[in-house]
Design a protein around this motif. Structure first.
Motif, PDB file in Angstrom:
ATOM      1  N   PRO A   1       0.807  -1.216   0.000  1.00 31.63           N
ATOM      2  CA  PRO A   1       0.000   0.000   0.000  1.00 31.63           C
ATOM      3  C   PRO A   1       0.842   1.269   0.000  1.00 31.63           C
ATOM      4  N   LEU A   2       0.351   2.275  -0.698  1.00 35.41           N
ATOM      5  CA  LEU A   2       0.970   3.591  -0.750  1.00 35.41           C
ATOM      6  C   LEU A   2      -0.070   4.607  -0.282  1.00 35.41           C
ATOM      7  N   VAL A   3       0.377   5.633   0.407  1.00 39.89           N
ATOM      8  CA  VAL A   3      -0.544   6.652   0.891  1.00 39.89           C
ATOM      9  C   VAL A   3      -0.039   8.044   0.542  1.00 39.89           C
ATOM     10  N   MET A   4      -0.989   8.953   0.335  1.00 44.42           N
ATOM     11  CA  MET A   4      -0.674  10.377   0.273  1.00 44.42           C
ATOM     12  C   MET A   4      -1.249  11.013   1.529  1.00 44.42           C
ATOM     13  N   LEU A   5      -0.369  11.599   2.312  1.00 47.61           N
ATOM     14  CA  LEU A   5      -0.735  12.188   3.598  1.00 47.61           C
ATOM     15  C   LEU A   5      -0.478  13.690   3.569  1.00 47.61           C
ATOM     16  N   MET A   6      -1.384  14.437   4.184  1.00 47.64           N
ATOM     17  CA  MET A   6      -1.227  15.888   4.272  1.00 47.64           C
ATOM     18  C   MET A   6      -1.116  16.294   5.731  1.00 47.64           C
ATOM     19  N   ASN A   7      -0.303  17.305   5.991  1.00 50.27           N
ATOM     20  CA  ASN A   7      -0.187  17.842   7.346  1.00 50.27           C
ATOM     21  C   ASN A   7      -1.553  18.352   7.790  1.00 50.27           C
ATOM     22  N   LYS A   8      -2.011  17.870   8.915  1.00 51.91           N
ATOM     23  CA  LYS A   8      -3.371  18.174   9.373  1.00 51.91           C
ATOM     24  C   LYS A   8      -3.574  19.668   9.620  1.00 51.91           C
ATOM     25  N   ALA A   9      -2.604  20.308  10.262  1.00 50.62           N
ATOM     26  CA  ALA A   9      -2.723  21.737  10.559  1.00 50.62           C
ATOM     27  C   ALA A   9      -2.732  22.561   9.278  1.00 50.62           C
ATOM     28  N   LYS A  10      -1.955  22.114   8.282  1.00 59.38           N
ATOM     29  CA  LYS A  10      -1.915  22.834   7.007  1.00 59.38           C
ATOM     30  C   LYS A  10      -3.285  22.786   6.340  1.00 59.38           C
ATOM     31  N   TYR A  11      -3.887  21.609   6.344  1.00 60.93           N
ATOM     32  CA  TYR A  11      -5.219  21.470   5.746  1.00 60.93           C
ATOM     33  C   TYR A  11      -6.237  22.290   6.524  1.00 60.93           C
ATOM     34  N   ASP A  12      -6.228  22.171   7.851  1.00 60.56           N
ATOM     35  CA  ASP A  12      -7.200  22.889   8.683  1.00 60.56           C
ATOM     36  C   ASP A  12      -7.073  24.405   8.524  1.00 60.56           C
ATOM     37  N   GLY A  13      -5.870  24.880   8.209  1.00 60.95           N
ATOM     38  CA  GLY A  13      -5.643  26.315   8.080  1.00 60.95           C
ATOM     39  C   GLY A  13      -6.005  26.891   6.728  1.00 60.95           C
ATOM     40  N   LEU A  14      -6.386  26.057   5.779  1.00 65.18           N
ATOM     41  CA  LEU A  14      -6.748  26.555   4.453  1.00 65.18           C
ATOM     42  C   LEU A  14      -8.132  27.207   4.486  1.00 65.18           C
ATOM     43  N   PRO A  15      -8.358  28.225   3.651  1.00 67.35           N
ATOM     44  CA  PRO A  15      -9.709  28.775   3.506  1.00 67.35           C
ATOM     45  C   PRO A  15     -10.662  27.701   2.991  1.00 67.35           C
ATOM     46  N   ALA A  16     -11.947  27.915   3.181  1.00 74.30           N
ATOM     47  CA  ALA A  16     -12.951  26.902   2.835  1.00 74.30           C
ATOM     48  C   ALA A  16     -12.890  26.498   1.372  1.00 74.30           C
ATOM     49  N   ASP A  17     -12.663  27.467   0.471  1.00 78.16           N
ATOM     50  CA  ASP A  17     -12.653  27.127  -0.952  1.00 78.16           C
ATOM     51  C   ASP A  17     -11.452  26.253  -1.319  1.00 78.16           C
ATOM     52  N   MET A  18     -10.314  26.464  -0.640  1.00 84.62           N
ATOM     53  CA  MET A  18      -9.136  25.642  -0.910  1.00 84.62           C
ATOM     54  C   MET A  18      -9.306  24.240  -0.324  1.00 84.62           C
ATOM     55  N   LYS A  19      -9.914  24.171   0.861  1.00 81.68           N
ATOM     56  CA  LYS A  19     -10.218  22.847   1.419  1.00 81.68           C
ATOM     57  C   LYS A  19     -11.113  22.061   0.474  1.00 81.68           C
ATOM     58  N   ALA A  20     -12.098  22.746  -0.089  1.00 82.51           N
ATOM     59  CA  ALA A  20     -13.018  22.091  -1.016  1.00 82.51           C
ATOM     60  C   ALA A  20     -12.279  21.569  -2.239  1.00 82.51           C
ATOM     61  N   ALA A  21     -11.293  22.336  -2.718  1.00 84.14           N
ATOM     62  CA  ALA A  21     -10.505  21.900  -3.872  1.00 84.14           C
ATOM     63  C   ALA A  21      -9.673  20.661  -3.536  1.00 84.14           C
ATOM     64  N   VAL A  22      -9.084  20.649  -2.332  1.00 77.83           N
ATOM     65  CA  VAL A  22      -8.305  19.486  -1.895  1.00 77.83           C
ATOM     66  C   VAL A  22      -9.212  18.264  -1.773  1.00 77.83           C
ATOM     67  N   ASP A  23     -10.369  18.453  -1.165  1.00 80.16           N
ATOM     68  CA  ASP A  23     -11.297  17.340  -0.980  1.00 80.16           C
ATOM     69  C   ASP A  23     -11.789  16.786  -2.316  1.00 80.16           C
ATOM     70  N   LYS A  24     -12.084  17.671  -3.250  1.00 75.93           N
ATOM     71  CA  LYS A  24     -12.584  17.252  -4.558  1.00 75.93           C
ATOM     72  C   LYS A  24     -11.547  16.438  -5.316  1.00 75.93           C
ATOM     73  N   ALA A  25     -10.264  16.800  -5.152  1.00 78.48           N
ATOM     74  CA  ALA A  25      -9.190  16.128  -5.891  1.00 78.48           C
ATOM     75  C   ALA A  25      -8.675  14.892  -5.167  1.00 78.48           C
ATOM     76  N   SER A  26      -9.152  14.647  -3.970  1.00 79.65           N
ATOM     77  CA  SER A  26      -8.636  13.542  -3.163  1.00 79.65           C
ATOM     78  C   SER A  26      -9.688  12.444  -3.018  1.00 79.65           C
ATOM     79  N   GLY A  27      -9.457  11.514  -2.085  1.00 84.21           N
ATOM     80  CA  GLY A  27     -10.406  10.440  -1.879  1.00 84.21           C
ATOM     81  C   GLY A  27     -10.594   9.584  -3.112  1.00 84.21           C
ATOM     82  N   PRO A  28     -11.841   9.220  -3.457  1.00 80.65           N
ATOM     83  CA  PRO A  28     -12.094   8.333  -4.601  1.00 80.65           C
ATOM     84  C   PRO A  28     -11.500   8.836  -5.915  1.00 80.65           C
ATOM     85  N   TYR A  29     -11.491  10.175  -6.112  1.00 82.92           N
ATOM     86  CA  TYR A  29     -10.914  10.704  -7.354  1.00 82.92           C
ATOM     87  C   TYR A  29      -9.435  10.360  -7.467  1.00 82.92           C
ATOM     88  N   LEU A  30      -8.685  10.600  -6.397  1.00 88.01           N
ATOM     89  CA  LEU A  30      -7.250  10.350  -6.412  1.00 88.01           C
ATOM     90  C   LEU A  30      -6.950   8.848  -6.447  1.00 88.01           C
TER      91      LEU A  30
END
Length: 346
Positions: A242-271
């Protein structure tokens, strides 16, 4: 010019400066680190397209600065800590490099559990992780888990087509679970990173390697091996890494809502699908490159495959005993992996 006339001009300049700084503040560059070379299938087929999508979906506000081949320093097993400690914002690594740290995920490494394909194996891994293994990633923002496709066995001088063929043979092992599989089959595992495989085979340090098809051309393994052994059609792979892509939790939490949405849209099942599809393509390309080099691709016979499964059954039993003190029902987890994997088996 009077003070009353210069005041509006100053206010305009100040407003422009604030507007400019606000624009700059809304642009975020993510430091992305991984252990593979810049020409790898991961960077070209997965990471760069993913970063392009992030940029597009965020209207250019999110950008990636990619650091391949451990350019930020350290070793592959340290990548999880590097992203946790904000040395990098995002990393791609293998949980297999940190034995015992991701116990629920280790069920995915057990022999003969998951389909060999990149997309099928990746979807199965994601489904299992969502159901059972999210505790492993409590310190991170898990963007995706996927596989580099099922492991094949590549050898330099003679093929391994049955249990007896493993006796005394030294093979590179990609993980602790793979090493235990080889030991159970009578082989001698040698752990080493991808970059060392080809030289080790060429110098006779090992007789071959357990690796993925993507790694064959990536490290020019076809130049020092002659045979590549695969499992029979519609059967689980020897093992998966297994391989994983991990993001720093504080970095993600500190993003504005629109950037979080972009990360979420590009991640999970899509990625997961992006990565799995890229590795399925790499399987076809890797096999072709090896065959064009005069290598032979061989499929283990069904009866020999079953003999290998029986001979290595102790591996998952031992693993279940190891994780029991952590409160894990290892036997149940492996059963779940097989059941989920079966749904994606072609």
């Amino acid at each position: 010019m009077s003070a009353s006339r210069t005041r509006p001009a100053r206010l305009v300049c100040a407003a422009l400066a604030l507007a400019s700084s606000a624009v700059v503040a809304q642009e975020v560059t993510l430091k992305v680190s991984h252990f593979l070379p810049p020409n790898s299938n991961y960077q070209k087929g997965v990471l760069e397209p993913w970063c392009d999508k992030l940029s597009k979906d965020s209207n250019g506000k999110l950008k990636c600065q990619i650091y391949p081949a451990m350019q930020l320093g350290g070793t592959p097993p340290q990548l999880a800590d590097q992203v946790k400690n904000a040395v990098a914002d995002i990393v791609m690594t293998s949980p297999s490099y940190s034995s015992g740290r991701f116990p629920y995920t280790e069920a995915l490494e057990q022999p003969f559990t998951l389909p060999p394909g990149g997309l099928a194996g990746s979807k199965a891994m994601w489904d299992y992780t969502q159901k059972h293994a999210m505790k492993d990633y409590a310190d991170f923002k898990l963007l995706a888990i996927f596989t580099g496709s099922g492991v094949i066995i590549s050898t330099a001088s003679k093929p391994i087509l049955g249990v007896d063929g493993f006796k005394g043979v030294k093979l590179r092992s990609p993980s602790r679970s793979a090493a235990k599989l080889l030991t159970a089959l009578g082989g001698a595992p040698v752990n080493m990173p991808p970059a060392q495989i080809t030289e080790a085979v060429a110098k006779g340090v090992v007789d071959g390697a357990m690796a993925t098809w993507e790694l064959v051309p990536a490290v020019k393994l076809q130049e020092v091996t002659k045979y590549h052994m695969e499992v029979p059609a519609n059967q689980a792979a020897f093992t998966q890494n297994p391989l994983v892509m991990l993001m720093n939790k504080a970095k993600y939490d500190g993003l504005p809502a629109d950037m979080k949405a972009a990360v979420d849209k590009a991640s999970g099942p899509y990625l997961v699908e992006l990565a799995g599809t890229a590795w399925d393509k790499a399987i076809v390309e890797g096999r072709k490159i090896a065959n064009d080099a005069g290598n032979k691709t061989l499929v283990v016979k069904a009866e020999d495959y079953e003999a290998m499964r029986r001979a290595s059954a102790s591996v998952e039993v031992e693993w279940a005993k190891e994780v029991a003190p952590k409160g894990l029902d290892g036997a149940m987890l492996v059963k779940e992996v097989r059941a989920i994997g079966a749904k994606y088996m072609k």
